[in-house]
Design a protein around this motif. Structure first.
Motif, PDB file in Angstrom:
ATOM      1  N   GLU A 157       5.566 -67.156 -49.679  1.00  0.00           N
ATOM      2  CA  GLU A 157       4.734 -67.077 -48.482  1.00  0.00           C
ATOM      3  C   GLU A 157       4.468 -68.481 -47.968  1.00  0.00           C
ATOM      4  OE1 GLU A 157       1.217 -64.888 -49.546  1.00  0.00           O
ATOM      5  OE2 GLU A 157       2.338 -63.020 -49.845  1.00  0.00           O
ATOM      6  N   GLU A 158       4.374 -68.598 -46.644  1.00  0.00           N
ATOM      7  CA  GLU A 158       4.196 -69.891 -46.006  1.00  0.00           C
ATOM      8  C   GLU A 158       3.038 -70.689 -46.596  1.00  0.00           C
ATOM      9  OE1 GLU A 158       3.617 -71.764 -41.524  1.00  0.00           O
ATOM     10  OE2 GLU A 158       3.570 -69.588 -41.800  1.00  0.00           O
ATOM     11  N   LYS A 159       1.865 -70.094 -46.701  1.00  0.00           N
ATOM     12  CA  LYS A 159       0.688 -70.818 -47.193  1.00  0.00           C
ATOM     13  C   LYS A 159       0.896 -71.303 -48.627  1.00  0.00           C
ATOM     14  CE  LYS A 159      -4.350 -70.458 -47.792  1.00  0.00           C
ATOM     15  NZ  LYS A 159      -4.400 -71.802 -48.241  1.00  0.00           N
ATOM     16  N   ALA A 160       1.441 -70.465 -49.477  1.00  0.00           N
ATOM     17  CA  ALA A 160       1.673 -70.850 -50.875  1.00  0.00           C
ATOM     18  C   ALA A 160       2.630 -72.039 -50.969  1.00  0.00           C
ATOM     19  CB  ALA A 160       2.214 -69.666 -51.665  1.00  0.00           C
ATOM     20  N   ILE A 161       3.681 -72.018 -50.177  1.00  0.00           N
ATOM     21  CA  ILE A 161       4.675 -73.098 -50.186  1.00  0.00           C
ATOM     22  C   ILE A 161       4.071 -74.396 -49.659  1.00  0.00           C
ATOM     23  CG2 ILE A 161       6.852 -73.878 -49.150  1.00  0.00           C
ATOM     24  CD1 ILE A 161       7.706 -70.853 -49.267  1.00  0.00           C
ATOM     25  N   LEU A 162       3.373 -74.325 -48.544  1.00  0.00           N
ATOM     26  CA  LEU A 162       2.769 -75.529 -47.956  1.00  0.00           C
ATOM     27  C   LEU A 162       1.689 -76.106 -48.868  1.00  0.00           C
ATOM     28  CD1 LEU A 162       2.521 -74.441 -44.202  1.00  0.00           C
ATOM     29  CD2 LEU A 162       4.296 -75.849 -45.288  1.00  0.00           C
ATOM     30  N   ASP A 163       0.836 -75.242 -49.406  1.00  0.00           N
ATOM     31  CA  ASP A 163      -0.233 -75.716 -50.301  1.00  0.00           C
ATOM     32  C   ASP A 163       0.344 -76.376 -51.551  1.00  0.00           C
ATOM     33  OD1 ASP A 163      -2.082 -74.736 -48.489  1.00  0.00           O
ATOM     34  OD2 ASP A 163      -2.686 -73.025 -49.733  1.00  0.00           O
ATOM     35  N   ASP A 220      12.050 -69.046 -48.738  1.00  0.00           N
ATOM     36  CA  ASP A 220      12.549 -69.227 -47.376  1.00  0.00           C
ATOM     37  C   ASP A 220      11.511 -68.893 -46.298  1.00  0.00           C
ATOM     38  OD1 ASP A 220      12.447 -66.468 -47.578  1.00  0.00           O
ATOM     39  OD2 ASP A 220      14.592 -66.166 -47.226  1.00  0.00           O
ATOM     40  N   ALA A 221      10.233 -68.867 -46.683  1.00  0.00           N
ATOM     41  CA  ALA A 221       9.176 -68.516 -45.730  1.00  0.00           C
ATOM     42  C   ALA A 221       8.820 -69.669 -44.788  1.00  0.00           C
ATOM     43  CB  ALA A 221       7.928 -68.039 -46.475  1.00  0.00           C
ATOM     44  N   THR A 222       9.131 -70.905 -45.200  1.00  0.00           N
ATOM     45  CA  THR A 222       8.839 -72.075 -44.357  1.00  0.00           C
ATOM     46  C   THR A 222       9.547 -73.292 -44.928  1.00  0.00           C
ATOM     47  OG1 THR A 222       7.087 -73.328 -43.244  1.00  0.00           O
ATOM     48  CG2 THR A 222       6.754 -72.833 -45.588  1.00  0.00           C
ATOM     49  N   PHE A 223       9.541 -74.367 -44.169  1.00  0.00           N
ATOM     50  CA  PHE A 223      10.039 -75.659 -44.628  1.00  0.00           C
ATOM     51  C   PHE A 223       8.897 -76.388 -45.331  1.00  0.00           C
ATOM     52  CE2 PHE A 223      12.677 -74.826 -40.865  1.00  0.00           C
ATOM     53  CZ  PHE A 223      13.944 -74.997 -41.398  1.00  0.00           C
ATOM     54  N   PRO A 224       9.013 -76.738 -46.605  1.00  0.00           N
ATOM     55  CA  PRO A 224       7.939 -77.461 -47.289  1.00  0.00           C
ATOM     56  C   PRO A 224       7.607 -78.803 -46.626  1.00  0.00           C
ATOM     57  CG  PRO A 224       9.570 -76.683 -48.860  1.00  0.00           C
ATOM     58  CD  PRO A 224      10.119 -76.428 -47.492  1.00  0.00           C
ATOM     59  N   ALA A 225       8.580 -79.423 -46.000  1.00  0.00           N
ATOM     60  CA  ALA A 225       8.339 -80.712 -45.347  1.00  0.00           C
ATOM     61  C   ALA A 225       7.282 -80.618 -44.244  1.00  0.00           C
ATOM     62  CB  ALA A 225       9.641 -81.270 -44.776  1.00  0.00           C
ATOM     63  N   ARG A 226       7.075 -79.441 -43.699  1.00  0.00           N
ATOM     64  CA  ARG A 226       6.018 -79.259 -42.682  1.00  0.00           C
ATOM     65  C   ARG A 226       4.667 -79.700 -43.225  1.00  0.00           C
ATOM     66  NH1 ARG A 226       5.235 -73.655 -41.367  1.00  0.00           N
ATOM     67  NH2 ARG A 226       3.468 -74.496 -40.215  1.00  0.00           N
ATOM     68  N   ALA A 227       4.402 -79.391 -44.480  1.00  0.00           N
ATOM     69  CA  ALA A 227       3.120 -79.766 -45.088  1.00  0.00           C
ATOM     70  C   ALA A 227       2.979 -81.279 -45.137  1.00  0.00           C
ATOM     71  CB  ALA A 227       3.011 -79.183 -46.492  1.00  0.00           C
ATOM     72  N   ILE A 228       4.050 -81.959 -45.528  1.00  0.00           N
ATOM     73  CA  ILE A 228       4.009 -83.427 -45.637  1.00  0.00           C
ATOM     74  C   ILE A 228       3.820 -84.053 -44.264  1.00  0.00           C
ATOM     75  CG2 ILE A 228       5.296 -85.478 -46.345  1.00  0.00           C
ATOM     76  CD1 ILE A 228       6.767 -83.609 -48.382  1.00  0.00           C
ATOM     77  N   ARG A 229       4.519 -83.526 -43.278  1.00  0.00           N
ATOM     78  CA  ARG A 229       4.441 -84.067 -41.913  1.00  0.00           C
ATOM     79  C   ARG A 229       3.019 -84.003 -41.365  1.00  0.00           C
ATOM     80  NH1 ARG A 229       7.291 -87.050 -41.019  1.00  0.00           N
ATOM     81  NH2 ARG A 229       9.245 -85.963 -41.074  1.00  0.00           N
ATOM     82  N   GLN A 230       2.226 -83.042 -41.820  1.00  0.00           N
ATOM     83  CA  GLN A 230       0.864 -82.872 -41.325  1.00  0.00           C
ATOM     84  C   GLN A 230      -0.161 -83.715 -42.079  1.00  0.00           C
ATOM     85  OE1 GLN A 230       0.281 -78.621 -41.408  1.00  0.00           O
ATOM     86  NE2 GLN A 230       1.965 -78.260 -40.002  1.00  0.00           N
ATOM     87  N   MET A 231       0.267 -84.377 -43.146  1.00  0.00           N
ATOM     88  CA  MET A 231      -0.656 -85.209 -43.923  1.00  0.00           C
ATOM     89  C   MET A 231      -0.887 -86.536 -43.203  1.00  0.00           C
ATOM     90  SD  MET A 231       0.887 -84.393 -47.735  1.00  0.00           S
ATOM     91  CE  MET A 231      -0.152 -85.586 -48.576  1.00  0.00           C
ATOM     92  N   SER A 232      -2.107 -87.003 -43.228  1.00  0.00           N
ATOM     93  CA  SER A 232      -2.462 -88.241 -42.544  1.00  0.00           C
ATOM     94  C   SER A 232      -1.660 -89.420 -43.097  1.00  0.00           C
ATOM     95  CB  SER A 232      -3.962 -88.513 -42.720  1.00  0.00           C
ATOM     96  OG  SER A 232      -4.316 -89.714 -42.088  1.00  0.00           O
TER      97      SER A 232
END
Length: 122
Positions: A16-22, A54-66
Motif C-alpha cells: 500500500e502507498e502509505k506503508a511504502i512511503l512511511d 508496486d503501489a507507489t514509487f518509494p522515491a516520492r517519500a524522499i523527494r518530499q523530505m525537507s
C-alpha cells in the motif's frame, strides 16, 4: 573526500502507498541518523523494491523530505530471485564523505535484518 555507499533495507507488511512511503522515510532517517550527514552531502540515492511492491514509487517519500528536493533519485526493481525476501525496499545512498569504509553504518530494519545479520547487529 570519497564517495561511499551506504546500504539499507526495510520490509513492509502490505503493498500500500502509505506503508511504502512511511517505511522509506523511516529507513532513510535511520541511515542519516547513524551516519550523521546532511542532504547536501549526498551524490544520489538508488532505491529498489521487490516485484510485489508496486503501489507507489518509494522515491516520492524522499523527494518530499525537507532538503532532499535536489538529490538525484532512481527507483528500480530488485532481481526476483526465487525464495528471496518479499515486500522489501532497499536503498543505496551514495555520500561524499571523509569517513572510512569501516566508519560507514549500514541499516537493516524489520524483516530485512535477515539480509545482513552481520551488519544489523551494529
Amino acid at each position: 573526500m570519497s564517495v561511499r555507499g551506504i546500504r539499507g533495507a526495510i520490509t513492509v507488511e502490505v503493498n500500500e502507498e502509505k506503508a511504502i512511503l512511511d517505511a522509506t522515510i523511516v529507513l532513510l532517517n535511520s541511515i542519516v541518523e547513524v551516519n550523521r550527514f546532511v542532504p547536501e552531502d549526498i551524490a544520489c540515492v538508488w532505491v529498489t523494491v521487490t516485484h510485489d511492491l508496486d503501489a507507489t514509487f518509494p522515491a516520492r517519500a524522499i523527494r518530499q523530505m525537507s532538503g532532499w528536493e535536489l538529490v538525484p533519485l532512481m527507483c528500480s526493481l530488485e532481481v526476483p530471485v526465487k525464495g528471496s525476501l518479499q515486500k522489501c525496499i532497499r536503498l543505496m545512498v551514495m555520500v561524499n564523505t571523509d569517513a572510512s569504509q569501516s566508519d560507514i553504518r549500514h541499516v537493516y530494519l524489520g524483516g530485512a535484518q535477515v539480509l545482513r545479520p552481520d551488519l544489523s547487529a551494529k
